[in-house]
Scaffold this motif. Structure first.
Motif, short mmCIF file in Angstrom:
data_model
loop_
_atom_site.label_atom_id
_atom_site.label_comp_id
_atom_site.label_asym_id
_atom_site.label_seq_id
_atom_site.Cartn_x
_atom_site.Cartn_y
_atom_site.Cartn_z
N THR A 1 -6.11 1.48 -2.51
CA THR A 1 -6.32 1.16 -1.09
C THR A 1 -5.38 1.93 -0.18
O THR A 1 -5.79 2.45 0.86
CB THR A 1 -6.14 -0.35 -0.85
N THR A 2 -4.12 2.03 -0.57
CA THR A 2 -3.09 2.59 0.33
C THR A 2 -2.55 3.94 -0.12
O THR A 2 -1.90 4.64 0.66
CB THR A 2 -1.91 1.62 0.43
N GLY A 3 -2.77 4.29 -1.38
CA GLY A 3 -2.19 5.53 -1.91
C GLY A 3 -0.73 5.41 -2.29
O GLY A 3 -0.09 6.39 -2.71
N VAL A 4 -0.16 4.21 -2.16
CA VAL A 4 1.26 3.99 -2.45
C VAL A 4 1.47 3.98 -3.97
O VAL A 4 0.71 3.35 -4.71
CB VAL A 4 1.74 2.67 -1.83
N ALA A 5 2.53 4.66 -4.41
CA ALA A 5 2.93 4.63 -5.82
C ALA A 5 3.96 3.53 -6.02
O ALA A 5 4.78 3.26 -5.13
CB ALA A 5 3.51 5.97 -6.24
N SER A 6 3.93 2.89 -7.18
CA SER A 6 4.93 1.86 -7.47
C SER A 6 5.38 1.97 -8.92
O SER A 6 4.63 2.45 -9.78
CB SER A 6 4.36 0.45 -7.20
N LYS A 7 6.61 1.54 -9.16
CA LYS A 7 7.12 1.50 -10.53
C LYS A 7 8.21 0.45 -10.65
O LYS A 7 8.89 0.12 -9.66
CB LYS A 7 7.62 2.87 -10.98
#
Length: 322
Positions: free
Chosen positions: A42-48
């Motif tokens: 949805t947002t293109g945000v990467a997370s880890k």
């Protein structure tokens, strides 16, 4: 579980949990986790997910889409809500909310996983939260013994460091920024701004239209469960910033403050009093108050798709991106 019917209940936080006098804890709600993602659809945000200090303190990092591979971003250290006893950065509501906020603010977010009560009674959550902030600040100093994160090193703009939180996380954020006024961050890093959403403050005296009966409901019971050893009980300065022995709010170690409240939320009268008290304290900074009419506690976290939720997330993003 039938045997619990004969045991004496010490704290009843139904529908979430019960604590019994023999020390056992029965949880009724277990919040499922969602995995991090190299790119949120949805947002293109990467997370880890990362470990700050094994195994106690962890975090989920959120990195928005970059316009430049060496782009520097505002840094937000975020503390989730949940009454100190439930939720995490890994549950759907907070993972989704951080994705939206990171994308809108173009900010690098460190969403902190502190240990929860009643298995880990307060002040452990405060200590974990301070440890996480000091670890984030450590990225500005040369210290080979501290394991650092490549995203924070490469993209963190420590001239724009923000602290934020909602509900119990707003309470934590307030207490962390007060602590930073007397205990410096590593590398002499400074906090630019603090935002509190529907912060969990309480006390023994009514505020606004509250009755004395209102004061001994769930908010009171939760605090007595998560911090039973707190000096002063519900008037401990950690939960009641207006208590007689509470430190002056002039000590908030930031220069910008945003307090966001919901019109139907039981915590809102104290949130308004918080802003008024800051203004009278001699604190030398810019303070903003937003009250969203017709909404209840943490509405923007629980359902970020409504127009009012989107508008509030945009306000928070504007605050962070300045």
């Amino acid at each position: 579980m039938a045997s619990n019917t004969t045991k004496e209940v010490l704290h009843d936080l139904s529908p979430y949990l019960k604590v019994y006098t023999d020390g056992t804890i029965e949880r009724f709600v277990v919040t499922p986790s969602v995995p991090p993602s190299p790119e949120d659809p949805t947002t293109g945000v990467a997370s880890k997910d990362i470990i700050v200090i094994s195994p106690e303190v962890k975090a989920r990092l959120f990195l928005p889409k970059l316009t430049d591979s060496n782009q520097k971003l505002p840094v937000l250290v975020y503390y989730h809500g949940g009454g100190f006893f439930t939720d995490s950065p890994y549950c759907l509501s907070y993972h989704r909310y951080m994705n939206f906020l990171a994308a809108e603010a173009k900010a690098l977010i460190i969403s902190v996983e502190y240990r929860l009560a009643p298995e880990h009674l307060l002040p452990i959550a405060y200590e974990d939260s301070w440890t996480a902030l000091q670890w984030v600040a450590s990225h500005v100093i040369s210290n080979a013994s501290i394991e650092k994160n490549p995203w924070i090193i490469k993209h963190g703009d420590f001239g724009h460091l923000y602290i934020g939180g909602d509900s119990a996380g707003g309470n934590i954020a307030h207490n962390i920024v007060l602590r930073a006024g007397v205990e410096p961050l590593l590398g002499d890093v400074k906090i630019l701004g603090l935002f509190l959403s529907c912060p969990y403050f309480w006390g023994s005296k009514p505020v606004g239209s509250q009755s004395k009966e209102d004061l001994i409901g769930f908010a009171y019971k939760a605090w007595m469960c998560v911090y039973p050893s707190a000096t002063g009980g519900i008037d401990n300065p950690m939960i009641n910033p207006f208590a007689e022995n509470a430190p002056s709010l002039s000590g908030l170690a930031c220069s910008r403050l945003l307090v966001c409240l919901a019109g139907e939320d039981a915590f809102t009268p104290r949130g308004i009093l918080y802003v008024e008290t800051v203004k009278k304290s001699g604190w030398n900074g810019d303070v903003q108050l937003v009250v969203v009419d017709g909404e209840d506690h943490d509405f923007h976290v629980n359902n970020p798709y409504t127009k009012k939720a989107k508008d509030l997330i945009k306000k928070l993003a504007t605050f962070i991106s300045k």
